[in-house]
Design an enzyme around this catalytic site. Structure first.
Site, PDB file in Angstrom:
ATOM      1  N   CYS A 303       0.788  -1.230   0.000  1.00  0.00           N
ATOM      2  CA  CYS A 303       0.000   0.000   0.000  1.00  0.00           C
ATOM      3  C   CYS A 303       0.825   1.290   0.000  1.00  0.00           C
ATOM      4  CB  CYS A 303      -0.962   0.015   1.190  1.00  0.00           C
ATOM      5  SG  CYS A 303      -1.694  -1.571   1.598  1.00  0.00           S
ATOM      6  N   ARG A 332       6.196 -11.201   5.752  1.00  0.00           N
ATOM      7  CA  ARG A 332       5.710 -10.970   7.109  1.00  0.00           C
ATOM      8  C   ARG A 332       6.269 -12.050   8.028  1.00  0.00           C
ATOM      9  NH1 ARG A 332      -0.695  -9.648   5.825  1.00  0.00           N
ATOM     10  NH2 ARG A 332      -0.290  -8.114   4.188  1.00  0.00           N
ATOM     11  N   GLN A 350       0.581 -10.791  -3.003  1.00  0.00           N
ATOM     12  CA  GLN A 350      -0.780 -10.274  -2.918  1.00  0.00           C
ATOM     13  C   GLN A 350      -1.173  -9.632  -4.247  1.00  0.00           C
ATOM     14  OE1 GLN A 350      -1.000  -7.727   0.712  1.00  0.00           O
ATOM     15  NE2 GLN A 350      -2.559  -9.198   1.270  1.00  0.00           N
ATOM     16  N   ASP A 352      -2.807  -7.011  -5.149  1.00  0.00           N
ATOM     17  CA  ASP A 352      -3.334  -5.768  -4.596  1.00  0.00           C
ATOM     18  C   ASP A 352      -3.856  -4.832  -5.680  1.00  0.00           C
ATOM     19  OD1 ASP A 352      -3.243  -5.824  -1.860  1.00  0.00           O
ATOM     20  OD2 ASP A 352      -1.198  -5.070  -1.712  1.00  0.00           O
ATOM     21  N   HIS A 354      -5.482  -0.631  -5.575  1.00  0.00           N
ATOM     22  CA  HIS A 354      -5.932   0.523  -4.805  1.00  0.00           C
ATOM     23  C   HIS A 354      -6.689   1.449  -5.749  1.00  0.00           C
ATOM     24  CE1 HIS A 354      -2.722  -1.079  -2.219  1.00  0.00           C
ATOM     25  NE2 HIS A 354      -3.498  -0.658  -1.257  1.00  0.00           N
ATOM     26  N   LYS A 438     -15.281  -2.806   5.615  1.00  0.00           N
ATOM     27  CA  LYS A 438     -14.898  -3.666   4.497  1.00  0.00           C
ATOM     28  C   LYS A 438     -15.975  -4.704   4.209  1.00  0.00           C
ATOM     29  CE  LYS A 438     -12.421  -6.977   7.452  1.00  0.00           C
ATOM     30  NZ  LYS A 438     -11.261  -7.861   7.575  1.00  0.00           N
ATOM     31  N   HIS A 484      -8.866  -0.375  -0.760  1.00  0.00           N
ATOM     32  CA  HIS A 484      -8.004  -1.525  -1.029  1.00  0.00           C
ATOM     33  C   HIS A 484      -8.872  -2.630  -1.622  1.00  0.00           C
ATOM     34  CE1 HIS A 484      -4.800  -0.183   1.864  1.00  0.00           C
ATOM     35  NE2 HIS A 484      -5.824   0.259   2.557  1.00  0.00           N
TER      36      HIS A 484
END
Length: 611
Positions: A303, A332, A350, A352, A354, A438, A484
């Protein structure tokens, strides 16, 4: 996207289920009975803790520090002792103690003493603040344990034929690798024998579908100790499946009006300070890397980089909406006890995206991205999603970024998009993360298990932290709304889901080998290669099994490798320029014209249906 970051407790054990769950008392009582049975076998045992949990359905466990390792062969003896305790029908007795009384009672139990100190300091057993915490014990027969409860009234209420111990594993005390490794015994308990047997049958089927076992058998991926736990190696076949998944993702995003971006795997510490990760998520990040007297961190999320791309030049209201998409690998730190194949790893990709938009574009963007998620999952055969809408707790506004007005608008927009499509959903108050509400889209696999898939997440935090603005029609700066969005969630986890859902027999369009051509004899080998070449020219994936093995053995091997089609070619097929088609389901479809077969399989691949 901070998928999976909510309620992280690296210092805590596996988080138990809600104490108000009607099965909690039964499961908790079974854990205590198991602990008594183990301490009878090992009087010098040091006790960790033993809550109900959700790794196994209706599950429970207990952690022990024992003088010798337990093995699966020990479980029947423990079960036998448990049944004796159950038959003796001992009452569960609760006591409330002072801290000093508790210390005296558990003076030879170091793990209990640590918990007593937490309780005395106003913390619960997970280290969370709980002012006025009561120190209580529950006992039955000769066993007494530090415990908040609740329990059943008597051991005899545990069905003697309704429980089963499932496995023994290692677990660090309180989930931290800095603490001693304990032995964890898992079990499950049900109202009776019939329910237990149904569960065990389902679990046996789950074990057959376990992506870790199938990943090795089908030569798809491995996790090697030389590389490190939670870091996957994709082998050629698995990598090909992954490329197909990623290519489909790119194809859909190109058609959907997204812009692709690429971002680095590391970033300066200042970036993660601005984003807040070093303050709120440091325990989930790998230690800093020193470079030229500066600290860099492996990225746990994509992000912040996308925020910087947005801010790389002035934006106008005419530029919006902007949709940035990336297949970004993140890292992570997950405790080793939580790692499980590709479902929980330390390095993963991921998918992802945005979305940045004006307030007047927000509903259209949410509706658009919701439809995008649903159609994308439908291409993989998941057409009946389960929807959850996580919203804030209006009674605790201090817990959340953004204004109350922002939250009301965002939540109502998400709800309106779900309702406009006629999608039933569960509204979960207080389950939103601090930076926005979300939608979570869950999918059910063949065994009826729910998997978390796509997420659509508002974020009021990062646009503020990175001071994102665009010039409005009034030529003044305005804060964009940002969402997201992940479709797969992570490539690795969705890959594991597909393997288990299909028991390794992936749909034709995803199968690494779509057809194996099997010559009846050596004299048919040249024709077998012609067939393979024709399939390749048509864009299909085929291989020739030229081994000096019997034809039936080759068919069986191809079926074990989950190849959708076996094409047997002998003199008769060569003369007719045809193939005899066998399926991995063992169905024999007989001989067909080669060109007809090619057209048939192309249609299946194009439609992403069949087998």
């Amino acid at each position: 996207m901070e998928t999976g970051s909510k309620n992280r407790r690296r210092s805590a054990p596996m988080v138990p289920v809600d104490r108000e769950d009607p099965t909690y008392g039964l499961r908790h009582s079974a854990a205590h009975v198991m602990a008594q049975a183990v301490t009878e076998m090992f009087p010098e045992a040091k006790l960790g803790w033993g809550p109900p949990h959700d790794r196994f359905e209706n599950g429970f466990y207990y952690d022990f520090d024992l003088p010798s390792p337990l093995t699966p062969e020990d479980l029947p003896e423990i079960e036998g002792r448990m049944r004796r305790i159950v038959r003796e029908d001992h009452p569960f007795r609760r006591r409330v103690l002072s801290a000093d009384e508790a210390r005296e009672l558990f003076e030879d139990q170091p793990y209990k003493l640590q918990t007593i100190e937490d309780l005395a300091e106003g913390k619960d057993e997970y280290g969370e603040a709980r002012p006025g915490a009561v120190i209580s014990t529950y006992g039955q027969d000769t066993f007494e344990d530090l415990c908040l409860g609740p329990h059943l009234e008597r051991t005899g209420q545990i069905p003697p034929d309704g429980f089963k111990l499932l496995d023994v594993s290692g677990a660090y005390w309180r989930g931290s690798g800095e603490n001693p490794m304990l032995q964890r015994v898992h079990g499950t308990v049900w109202p009776g024998k019939e329910e237990l047997e149904r569960y065990l049958c389902r679990r046996e089927e789950e074990e057959k579908r376990d992506h870790r076992r199938l990943g090795a058998e089908l030569d798809l991926f491995s996790i090697r100790p030389e590389v490190g736990p939670g870091l996957a190696l994709f082998h050629p076949k698995g990598a090909l499946v992954r490329v197909l998944m990623e290519d489909y993702w790119r194809e859909r995003h190109r058609a959907g009006g997204y812009d692709f971006v690429f971002t680095p795997h590391v970033g300066r510490s200042g970036l993660w300070e601005t984003s807040g990760h070093l303050k709120w998520y440091a325990e989930g990040m790998y230690p800093a890397i020193g470079v030229e007297d500066e600290r860099y961190y492996l990225k746990p999320m994509n992000c912040p980089f996308h925020m910087l791309i947005f801010n790389s030049r002035p934006r106008s209201y005419r530029d919006l909406p902007l949709r940035f998409a990336e297949l970004g690998t993140v890292y992570r730190y997950e405790p080793s006890g939580t790692l499980r194949g590709l479902l929980r790893v330390r390095g993963f990709t991921q998918d992802d995206a945005h979305l940045f938009c004006r307030p007047d574009q927000m509903y259209q963007e949410i509706d658009r991205v919701l439809g995008f998620c649903l159609s994308f999952l439908a291409a993989y055969g998941f057409e009946e999603p389960e929807m959850e809408l996580s919203v804030h707790d209006p009674g605790m506004p201090e817990k959340y970024a953004g204004s109350e007005a922002d939250w009301e608008v965002a939540e109502s927009t998400l709800a309106a998009a779900l309702e406009a499509r006629g999608l039933p959903y569960r509204r979960v108050e207080g389950e939103a993360v601090f930076y926005g509400p979300k939608i979570d889209i869950g999918i059910l696999d063949t065994l009826g298990r729910r998997w978390q898939a796509s997420t659509i997440q508002f974020d009021f935090n990062l646009p503020e932290r990175f001071d994102l603005t665009y010039a409005g029609e009034d030529n003044k700066p305005h804060r964009p709304y940002m969402v997201h969005r992940a479709l797969y969630g992570s490539i690795e986890r969705f890959f594991a889901l597909l393997i288990e859902h299909h028991a390794g027999a992936l749909p034709v369009w995803l199968a690494p080998t779509q057809a194996t051509v099997i010559p009846v004899s050596d004299r048919n080998l040249d024709y077998a290669r012609e067939v393979s070449d024709e399939l390749a020219t048509a864009g299909l994936r085929a291989e020739v099994d030229a081994r000096p093995e019997r034809m039936n053995a080759k068919i069986r091997d191809a079926q074990l490798q989950k190849v959708p089609y076996m094409l047997v070619v002998g003199d008769r097929e060569e003369e007719a320029r045809g193939v005899s088609v066998r399926l991995r389901t063992n169905e024999d479809r007989g001989m067909t014209d080669l060109s007809s077969f090619v057209s048939h399989i192309q249609e299946i691949v194009e439609a992403k249906t069949g087998l």
